[in-house]
Design a protein around this motif. Structure first.
Motif, PDB file in Angstrom:
ATOM      1  N   LEU C 141       0.816  -1.286   0.191  1.00 53.25           N
ATOM      2  CA  LEU C 141       0.262  -0.238  -0.211  1.00 53.25           C
ATOM      3  C   LEU C 141       1.079   0.989   0.063  1.00 53.25           C
ATOM      4  CD1 LEU C 141      -2.779  -1.314   2.787  1.00 53.25           C
ATOM      5  CD2 LEU C 141      -2.860  -1.173   0.575  1.00 53.25           C
ATOM      6  N   ARG C 142       2.236   1.379   0.612  1.00 56.37           N
ATOM      7  CA  ARG C 142       3.222   2.106  -0.044  1.00 56.37           C
ATOM      8  C   ARG C 142       2.437   3.629   1.348  1.00 56.37           C
ATOM      9  NH1 ARG C 142       5.541  -0.967  -2.136  1.00 56.37           N
ATOM     10  NH2 ARG C 142       6.383  -1.354  -4.196  1.00 56.37           N
ATOM     11  N   PRO C 143       2.082   3.126   2.677  1.00 57.81           N
ATOM     12  CA  PRO C 143       2.035   4.296   3.358  1.00 57.81           C
ATOM     13  C   PRO C 143       3.048   5.085   3.634  1.00 57.81           C
ATOM     14  CG  PRO C 143       2.460   2.154   4.450  1.00 57.81           C
ATOM     15  CD  PRO C 143       2.826   1.522   2.612  1.00 57.81           C
ATOM     16  N   ALA C 144       2.312   6.094   3.724  1.00 55.13           N
ATOM     17  CA  ALA C 144       3.291   6.927   3.895  1.00 55.13           C
ATOM     18  C   ALA C 144       4.313   7.848   5.622  1.00 55.13           C
ATOM     19  CB  ALA C 144       3.302   8.554   3.390  1.00 55.13           C
ATOM     20  N   TYR C 145       5.700   7.169   5.881  1.00 52.63           N
ATOM     21  CA  TYR C 145       5.675   8.077   7.318  1.00 52.63           C
ATOM     22  C   TYR C 145       4.762   9.021   7.337  1.00 52.63           C
ATOM     23  CZ  TYR C 145       9.065  10.895  10.652  1.00 52.63           C
ATOM     24  OH  TYR C 145       9.761  11.081  11.079  1.00 52.63           O
ATOM     25  N   SER C 146       4.676   9.706   6.811  1.00 51.53           N
ATOM     26  CA  SER C 146       4.282  11.696   6.802  1.00 51.53           C
ATOM     27  C   SER C 146       3.688  12.411   6.137  1.00 51.53           C
ATOM     28  CB  SER C 146       5.077  13.085   7.292  1.00 51.53           C
ATOM     29  OG  SER C 146       5.089  14.198   6.705  1.00 51.53           O
ATOM     30  N   ALA C 147       2.580  12.223   6.414  1.00 51.14           N
ATOM     31  CA  ALA C 147       1.565  12.802   5.170  1.00 51.14           C
ATOM     32  C   ALA C 147       1.463  14.437   4.220  1.00 51.14           C
ATOM     33  CB  ALA C 147       0.259  12.735   5.892  1.00 51.14           C
ATOM     34  N   THR C 321       7.722  19.322   6.792  1.00 48.23           N
ATOM     35  CA  THR C 321       7.383  18.173   4.829  1.00 48.23           C
ATOM     36  C   THR C 321       8.413  16.918   6.070  1.00 48.23           C
ATOM     37  OG1 THR C 321       8.515  18.647   3.314  1.00 48.23           O
ATOM     38  CG2 THR C 321       9.791  19.801   4.637  1.00 48.23           C
ATOM     39  N   VAL C 322       8.581  16.716   4.965  1.00 48.85           N
ATOM     40  CA  VAL C 322       9.531  15.432   4.711  1.00 48.85           C
ATOM     41  C   VAL C 322      10.641  15.439   4.190  1.00 48.85           C
ATOM     42  CG1 VAL C 322       6.803  14.184   4.579  1.00 48.85           C
ATOM     43  CG2 VAL C 322       8.514  14.074   2.269  1.00 48.85           C
ATOM     44  N   VAL C 323      11.248  14.010   4.835  1.00 50.08           N
ATOM     45  CA  VAL C 323      12.701  13.759   4.449  1.00 50.08           C
ATOM     46  C   VAL C 323      13.178  13.411   3.476  1.00 50.08           C
ATOM     47  CG1 VAL C 323      14.499  12.554   5.294  1.00 50.08           C
ATOM     48  CG2 VAL C 323      13.266  13.731   6.928  1.00 50.08           C
ATOM     49  N   HIS C 324      14.182  14.402   2.719  1.00 47.01           N
ATOM     50  CA  HIS C 324      14.306  14.491   1.429  1.00 47.01           C
ATOM     51  C   HIS C 324      15.351  15.504   0.835  1.00 47.01           C
ATOM     52  CE1 HIS C 324      13.659  11.698  -2.172  1.00 47.01           C
ATOM     53  NE2 HIS C 324      13.873  13.159  -2.697  1.00 47.01           N
ATOM     54  N   PRO C 325      15.898  14.695   0.439  1.00 51.13           N
ATOM     55  CA  PRO C 325      17.452  15.481  -0.663  1.00 51.13           C
ATOM     56  C   PRO C 325      16.866  16.711  -1.748  1.00 51.13           C
ATOM     57  CG  PRO C 325      17.339  13.546  -1.940  1.00 51.13           C
ATOM     58  CD  PRO C 325      16.491  13.087  -0.555  1.00 51.13           C
TER      59      PRO C 325
END
Lengths: 415, 415, 415, 415
Positions: C141-147, C321-325
């Protein structure tokens, strides 16, 4: 038991090993198979250990004991192929030494263990061929065990019919007259429902129809463990079948002890697992026989083996050709079943379990059969690699349901 | 490159294989090792493929290509031991056929690939001995490769000292004059801190002290991966050591190409992994050298190999004895290091990585070295199984840190 | 070290765990990853064991010791996910108990182990995010850590240039002022050849070109071990990329902590192994930098971290926001390198080995770094999941060459 | 089938899950076991898919389909524990949604699939307890499922006797009146030899005697596959037994759903594999019953289940205690057998194979039983974790011969 019989069996082993060079005789192709050299030495050790008391070559006991816990520790089964010494020549010497010692024993009234040892060696003759075939097949050059030609004789395959049995109470198991393994005992009665057996084995051509109909792709035809095996191993045809490299798409070749050749639609399919046999039977709308059903049909036929149609290893040796099952040929439906003996072992739906009242033979040889009574299925009838005199109607062969390297085929049954 | 050199290298391979029978030559004891027969065929295929264009036996390309992706698919490395045909005799024929074809090539100005092929074959001569030793050791009978006696000459081991180096900028790598592998290029400068190397290799007696002090039981001496290897494999001594069956508790025997014999405390320890070498060095309060430190010491010594002490495979063949490192003997401390060349490969603390500016050789032979530059450590100096003319001070051997079947030993370093 | 710093680091861990429910916090997705709950308990145990003497919850020592052999036996690493009790709530209680006990310690002049414990906890904050991402990705289902939305800001990618370095003798390693791990010591000089680093990280769009050019199908681009990994694991793109289900053939989606979204060509590629980074560099005609080259460029930039461009975990938390480069954006070529700190860890060609003169810290915490110095490669520069104050120019991160679940990317180098 | 029955079964599942927190409910302890959360969702999906047409939550089909190939692909069995979302609360919501939709269905004349679904859910209630016990046992803290006390009531164990059966033709299988699984059909006659069954199950005390007599060390007592399992897994006692940490050498503790406590010699031995059951029977000089023998004894007793002695899960719930088999207590020899129903499943010597004329149920639910008919053995009689109304005298449970985590015990037979 006389010396001539002993000598004949022992010589047969050497004749079967003769086409294999030292390189062929030492390598183990998988944990379930053994090197030719090991078979030759192990069958010799059997006499050395159980008849002669293990005195000939005590340092070989560890190397050539197969699985007799009561005898002591042994070379791990999956490491038999790491033993390059004794060499092939030294194993021949060992065979001669034990044969010499046995000669003296045989003049006396010999132990029943001598007869057991000979039947044991006959079993290993078949294993030797199975294992050599498996080994040679690992080689991308597909070398032949024997250069002797093996071109199946074309025959008309006229379909097949059922041999019916009315059911009822039938005796199962050996009656104790003459040699028997302990697992064929005791004779006991079982109650069968009415049933019928096919009057010949399933052919390669029929197997092609199964394949063409998605046999290896339709989960609903398979036992769960079988479907897992299909996925895990990528099975899409019997063992030793491969797509033809030069005859076009959809054509299949077959690796035999005589090398690679086209599949003959009229020959019995061979080298299929229990899972495949079971799936085929389900696809065909039928089922596999139980071992009791098989035996109920076979008993009346077997007072004299010579009457039975079929192919044993002896035929091949006499003809100078290679070991392979043969097409059944045309036949009058409803007559006595063809190919019941020889050609291909026939998977039964019966798990290999003890008969009611079974007791293993006393001593270390009690490990021969009884301790393997879990996780395997019974096969009946012998095959083209079986020595003719080795078989009985009560004979119970057994392999795990995923095994394919035996000469195993399929006979259908129905209720 | 003349025909005599070619012939000498080729003959040496056959001489090293000669004590091994067909059974010994065909079996593969583990995925990292190869059968003798395969070594003999693969080194021949190298000339066939890269010099003769693969024309001699095209059907052998699949069987005897080792890892050259650019050449095409090949027999899986871990299944080399399943190939029983071509036989040992047929491989000899293949060698002769290629040698005949090469004879014509050698009269012309030959390709540099001929010289590469000969160095390649010399590498495989060492591998052949390593692999044969590993195979024979699998046999509980502990058969010998050669019956020639190998009794180490007793020597006094007078301890050891350090050979000091002041550090500074030193040149590393081959200067391009004469043959070199691509991984020894380009020559470049590095800056070293002052350091010292031990003037001989660690002995078996010293290793016994390490064992007696709980070396294999104290996690604090080990890299994490090394400690895992100790637990997983149950290491408690170098490979080929085993408790003596007849000399009492605490005594160790050593399996050599000449069979089983007592450990000699004065001989260099051999067949230890990088993990063990590293743990030993930590236990001793020192460390392993880097490959640059090793080379900085070796360069000045190596204008003429003849000046170097040490044992190569040639010495054994001349003496008719078996391959084994030799005790270093007494020596004046602080002098030139002993055993730097030959006897045992010396693990360095350096990962096997490209030199600055490294470029692989063009063509398929560019796969020879460069693609293995991860996950391995460099060893230096050659060993008793290395052909003498094969080594250079810049020579970089490499094995995974868990490998033990090379003739690998330990020389300490300190800062 | 004051209480406020301690509290801030400890609170940060809880803030990062907060989006994860009890179910998310207990499961272990692979042996290399750990449950969130374990990270929260283990970092607490570190203070309990090394500062408080293990007195708070002695029964947790076995459960939450990671790899400290000197402390004693422990729950096997690959079985951390089988521990459902203590529950998530009970772990929160444990954290509070230890924090209370630590409060008293912190008023005194605290041990350097407190500072080590906080840096240790910061490392685990990054691991917590890596491991949570890996776990959530197992779910179809590829759930998100953070919406929280994560839509990369479109930027123009104007290409890139080289930042040149003249080579020469440069100092490497930490100078000992302020906190450092032992593996950054001692500072020492090395001699570098002239080289250049790319002034930004490789982008996802550039990686797409590599893929389109057969990057994952051409063996000549790969190290041998890397090619084996490609075959074994079926790699055809970075970890967390998958073919788009709804945007047509050739389009790729990316799983992030915010869920699945299209790949943005301007963002740095991330979650590639060393093998992939190395293959990419070879395909691009360049190479990876050594860790010394990387540090030689970074040292002059890093007197104040605030000057460095880049993205750390703190930025995300501040922005909700979420963690990403992040994409690098346009830049004047030849200027100071962008993204050197934060965004993505940069694989170097350097094996993780001790610096000359390295000595592990005394006591059990000496196991922190030194015992892992084999079989890994160094990464430099921190990433978007790293706490900002955790990084140094001398910081040496390390992972096995096949690892992909770290936020690891690529910066090219050339000679 | 009325709504009250539906509701009672569904509520029972929730009651059994209630002592387990979210952490306990999500983890999978081994490939053969499933998380509690998965059991709760899968049993719900069964109604959703087969009765409601899969309309409630289509995205759950992939996650909670167990093995129905005809339904489509599914989460791999060994990866059920990686699914942390839906959460435990979301699964409760799913259960409520499906129950609401089912309420409408139940007012009509419901499909037989509703009844199948309830029996299916009862099976999973037992699995839920088996799997939770296995999971909690992985934790070195040995946490209890329920804190309710479980102190076995001391009883006198007065030995045991045989219940004799004269043999002859007996009917086997379900007569089709009321609910049955397809694998209990069709009813058919078999011919039995005279035999006798023990009148109670083997006790832990008797098992201690087997252990004390070298039961786990004597290869001659074991099937070959069983002996291999002993060696491979290091079995030296039943699952969940461990040497007492505080009561001295030779004392054993038992992990139960109530935590760790001393073994009670009078309680039935439980959690033994078929291999162990078979070895015990051989050691005792007897054998295991066939499933037909077991059924021949049980049929006359089972017109009303209420008459049967034994312990089912319902008894525990009524008493507020934990699930465990109970001591048999004293009994008059030769009377009706005790513990035939409930307490422990009884291994039979019968392989799990189709009855003559077996046909699987039509549709996808035909995969429920038939496709597992290889490689397993039949167990009979239910256990302390089985819901009482779930059992029948014809009920055929089955597990692989190495399985130990079911509540499986031993009843002896003799000819």
């Amino acid at each position: 038991m006389d010396g001539a019989t002993y000598r004949a069996v022992r010589d047969r082993t050497e004749a079967l090993a003769a086409p294999l060079g030292p390189e062929d005789q030492v390598v183990q192709s998988m944990p379930d198979a053994s090197p030719t050299k090991w078979h030759r030495a192990h069958t010799t050790w059997f006499f050395d250990e159980f008849v002669l008391g293990g005195t000939t070559r005590p340092d070989y006991r560890y190397l050539f004991n197969s699985y007799y816990e009561a005898v002591g520790p042994r070379q791990p089964r999956n490491a038999r192929g790491l033993i390059t010494r004794p060499t092939v020549d030294e194993v021949a010497t060992y065979r001669a030494e034990v044969d010499d010692a046995m000669a003296a024993v045989l003049t006396d009234d010999p132990s029943p263990l001598v007869e057991l040892g000979l039947h044991h060696e006959q079993q290993h003759q078949e294993l030797l061929l199975m294992d050599a075939k498996h080994l040679l097949h690992q080689n991308p050059l597909r070398p032949a065990y024997s250069a002797a030609p093996h071109t199946p004789t074309p025959v008309d395959v006229l379909g097949w019919g059922w041999v019916e049995h009315p059911g009822g109470i039938v005796p199962i198991g050996h009656d104790g007259r003459g040699f028997t393994y302990d697992n064929e005992l005791p004779r006991h009665d079982v109650l069968l429902q009415p049933f019928a057996l096919a009057d010949r084995a399933v052919t390669a051509g029929e197997w092609r129809s199964f394949m063409a109909d998605g046999g290896y792709e339709r989960s609903e035809l398979w036992l769960s463990d079988g479907w897992y095996a299909v996925q895990q191993h990528g099975w899409d045809s019997p063992l030793y079948w491969e797509p033809s490299a030069d005859r076009g798409a959809g054509e299949w070749d077959l690796f035999t002890l005589g090398g690679l050749r086209p599949v003959d639609p009229s020959e019995p399919v061979v080298h299929v697992s229990y899972y495949e046999a079971d799936a085929y039977a389900r696809w065909a709308g039928h089922r596999l026989p139980t071992e009791q059903e098989w035996e109920a049909i076979a008993h009346p036929l077997a007072s004299e083996f010579a009457d039975c149609e079929g192919t044993f290893v002896d035929d091949h040796l006499a003809e100078g050709t290679v070991v392979h099952p043969r097409p059944a040929g045309a036949h009058r439906h409803g007559g006595p079943p063809r190919q019941l003996f020889g050609d291909v072992w026939e998977w039964t739906g019966s798990a290999y379990l003890p008969y009611p009242g079974f007791a293993p033979a006393p001593g270390a040889v009690g490990e021969y059969n009884g301790k393997f009574m879990s996780g395997q299925h019974v096969l009946r009838g012998g095959c083209c690699a079986t020595p003719a005199g080795h078989l009985r109607t009560t004979y119970r062969n057994f392999f795990p349901p995923s095994a394919r390297w035996a000469f195993s085929g399929v006979r259908l049954a129905t209720s």
